[in-house]
Design a protein around this motif. Sequence first.
Motif, PDB file in Angstrom:
ATOM      1  N   ASP A  99     130.053  57.766  71.762  1.00 15.10           N
ATOM      2  CA  ASP A  99     130.844  56.706  71.160  1.00 15.10           C
ATOM      3  C   ASP A  99     130.219  55.312  71.285  1.00 15.10           C
ATOM      4  O   ASP A  99     130.847  54.323  70.911  1.00 15.10           O
ATOM      5  CB  ASP A  99     132.246  56.687  71.775  1.00 15.10           C
ATOM      6  N   ARG A 100     129.013  55.248  71.789  1.00 16.83           N
ATOM      7  CA  ARG A 100     128.347  53.951  71.923  1.00 16.83           C
ATOM      8  C   ARG A 100     127.135  53.910  70.994  1.00 16.83           C
ATOM      9  O   ARG A 100     126.270  54.803  71.034  1.00 16.83           O
ATOM     10  CB  ARG A 100     127.907  53.702  73.365  1.00 16.83           C
ATOM     11  N   GLU A 101     127.073  52.856  70.197  1.00 11.93           N
ATOM     12  CA  GLU A 101     125.948  52.703  69.282  1.00 11.93           C
ATOM     13  C   GLU A 101     125.767  51.232  68.933  1.00 11.93           C
ATOM     14  O   GLU A 101     126.686  50.418  69.101  1.00 11.93           O
ATOM     15  CB  GLU A 101     126.157  53.512  68.002  1.00 11.93           C
ATOM     16  N   SER A 102     124.589  50.924  68.423  1.00 12.58           N
ATOM     17  CA  SER A 102     124.323  49.569  67.962  1.00 12.58           C
ATOM     18  C   SER A 102     123.113  49.585  67.034  1.00 12.58           C
ATOM     19  O   SER A 102     122.092  50.216  67.328  1.00 12.58           O
ATOM     20  CB  SER A 102     124.041  48.629  69.142  1.00 12.58           C
ATOM     21  N   TRP A 103     123.253  48.893  65.898  1.00 12.70           N
ATOM     22  CA  TRP A 103     122.144  48.697  64.967  1.00 12.70           C
ATOM     23  C   TRP A 103     121.599  47.290  65.159  1.00 12.70           C
ATOM     24  O   TRP A 103     122.366  46.316  65.265  1.00 12.70           O
ATOM     25  CB  TRP A 103     122.609  48.872  63.516  1.00 12.70           C
ATOM     26  N   LEU A 104     120.287  47.175  65.186  1.00 11.48           N
ATOM     27  CA  LEU A 104     119.643  45.888  65.438  1.00 11.48           C
ATOM     28  C   LEU A 104     118.508  45.671  64.439  1.00 11.48           C
ATOM     29  O   LEU A 104     117.862  46.635  64.000  1.00 11.48           O
ATOM     30  CB  LEU A 104     119.091  45.814  66.866  1.00 11.48           C
ATOM     31  N   LYS A 105     118.233  44.401  64.123  1.00 10.73           N
ATOM     32  CA  LYS A 105     117.159  44.063  63.185  1.00 10.73           C
ATOM     33  C   LYS A 105     116.416  42.826  63.656  1.00 10.73           C
ATOM     34  O   LYS A 105     116.929  42.041  64.460  1.00 10.73           O
ATOM     35  CB  LYS A 105     117.726  43.810  61.776  1.00 10.73           C
ATOM     36  N   GLY A 106     115.207  42.645  63.108  1.00 12.11           N
ATOM     37  CA  GLY A 106     114.433  41.444  63.412  1.00 12.11           C
ATOM     38  C   GLY A 106     112.988  41.581  62.983  1.00 12.11           C
ATOM     39  O   GLY A 106     112.582  42.572  62.369  1.00 12.11           O
ATOM     40  N   ASP A 107     112.217  40.554  63.300  1.00 13.49           N
ATOM     41  CA  ASP A 107     110.799  40.507  62.942  1.00 13.49           C
ATOM     42  C   ASP A 107     109.935  41.102  64.044  1.00 13.49           C
ATOM     43  O   ASP A 107     110.310  41.109  65.224  1.00 13.49           O
ATOM     44  CB  ASP A 107     110.349  39.065  62.692  1.00 13.49           C
ATOM     45  N   VAL A 108     108.749  41.562  63.632  1.00  9.62           N
ATOM     46  CA  VAL A 108     107.733  42.034  64.580  1.00  9.62           C
ATOM     47  C   VAL A 108     106.567  41.062  64.518  1.00  9.62           C
ATOM     48  O   VAL A 108     106.023  40.795  63.446  1.00  9.62           O
ATOM     49  CB  VAL A 108     107.260  43.455  64.226  1.00  9.62           C
ATOM     50  N   ASN A 109     106.179  40.510  65.653  1.00 11.27           N
ATOM     51  CA  ASN A 109     105.071  39.566  65.705  1.00 11.27           C
ATOM     52  C   ASN A 109     103.736  40.296  65.602  1.00 11.27           C
ATOM     53  O   ASN A 109     103.647  41.509  65.834  1.00 11.27           O
ATOM     54  CB  ASN A 109     105.135  38.747  66.989  1.00 11.27           C
ATOM     55  N   ASP A 110     102.686  39.530  65.285  1.00 11.96           N
ATOM     56  CA  ASP A 110     101.356  40.125  65.125  1.00 11.96           C
ATOM     57  C   ASP A 110     100.846  40.769  66.407  1.00 11.96           C
ATOM     58  O   ASP A 110     100.011  41.674  66.364  1.00 11.96           O
ATOM     59  CB  ASP A 110     100.349  39.074  64.649  1.00 11.96           C
ATOM     60  N   ASP A 111     101.318  40.285  67.558  1.00 11.10           N
ATOM     61  CA  ASP A 111     100.871  40.867  68.824  1.00 11.10           C
ATOM     62  C   ASP A 111     101.705  42.080  69.240  1.00 11.10           C
ATOM     63  O   ASP A 111     101.522  42.628  70.329  1.00 11.10           O
ATOM     64  CB  ASP A 111     100.893  39.819  69.938  1.00 11.10           C
TER      65      ASP A 111
END
Length: 222
Positions: A99-111
Amino acid sequence: MKRPGPLLTLLAGLLLAAFMLSLNATTGTRNTSARTTKESPAPTVSPTPSRTTPPPSPSQSPVPVPDAGYAGRTDDDSAAVAVNLRDGRAIAYFCDGRDRESWLKGDVNDDGTMRLTGKDGSVLSGTLERSREWGRIRGTVDVDGGHHAFTADRTKKPSGLYRATATVRGARVEGGWIVLPDGRQVGVLTREGRPSPAPWIDPGTGAVTVDGRQLTALPAAP
């Protein structure tokens, strides 16, 4: 008064001749030295060859972050984490299969570093390990007041992160699945905001049956 004798005259002549010879010798030496100094050419100085500085070698082009998927377990084995990368963006899913979940988003840096966030305030901080040719992500997830370290290895189909959304019998349904490299599945299905364990999906086709209706779960894209 007596005139000087022939002997004195001869002696005076000899002294005069000796004086003249001495004077000529001195003058000749000075003239020769002067001519030598005047006529000696200036020493030729060979030009010092200029040092050519080689142009700096071009820096090695950085290896771009790949479009790939990663999946694994938290260090305490209480949940699973999956991350999909595409065009410098990332989407991640954390779930415990209950019953626990989470969707996450964002950028990935060049490093290879990333900081992903979810609408519920969750945060994933991770780093792609360059030493492993971008083959692993190490990081942490902070969700629902919990702090979870995780390791996610690069996946090969059919392993990976899948998602399905639909309206079934008037209810909004959203499901998330993580298919681990060993074939295990971890997922949560939410009906109108109420989470429950997700049904099994066919990793090869993404087919899943929800409340008697067949849906197709697709790879999650950032």
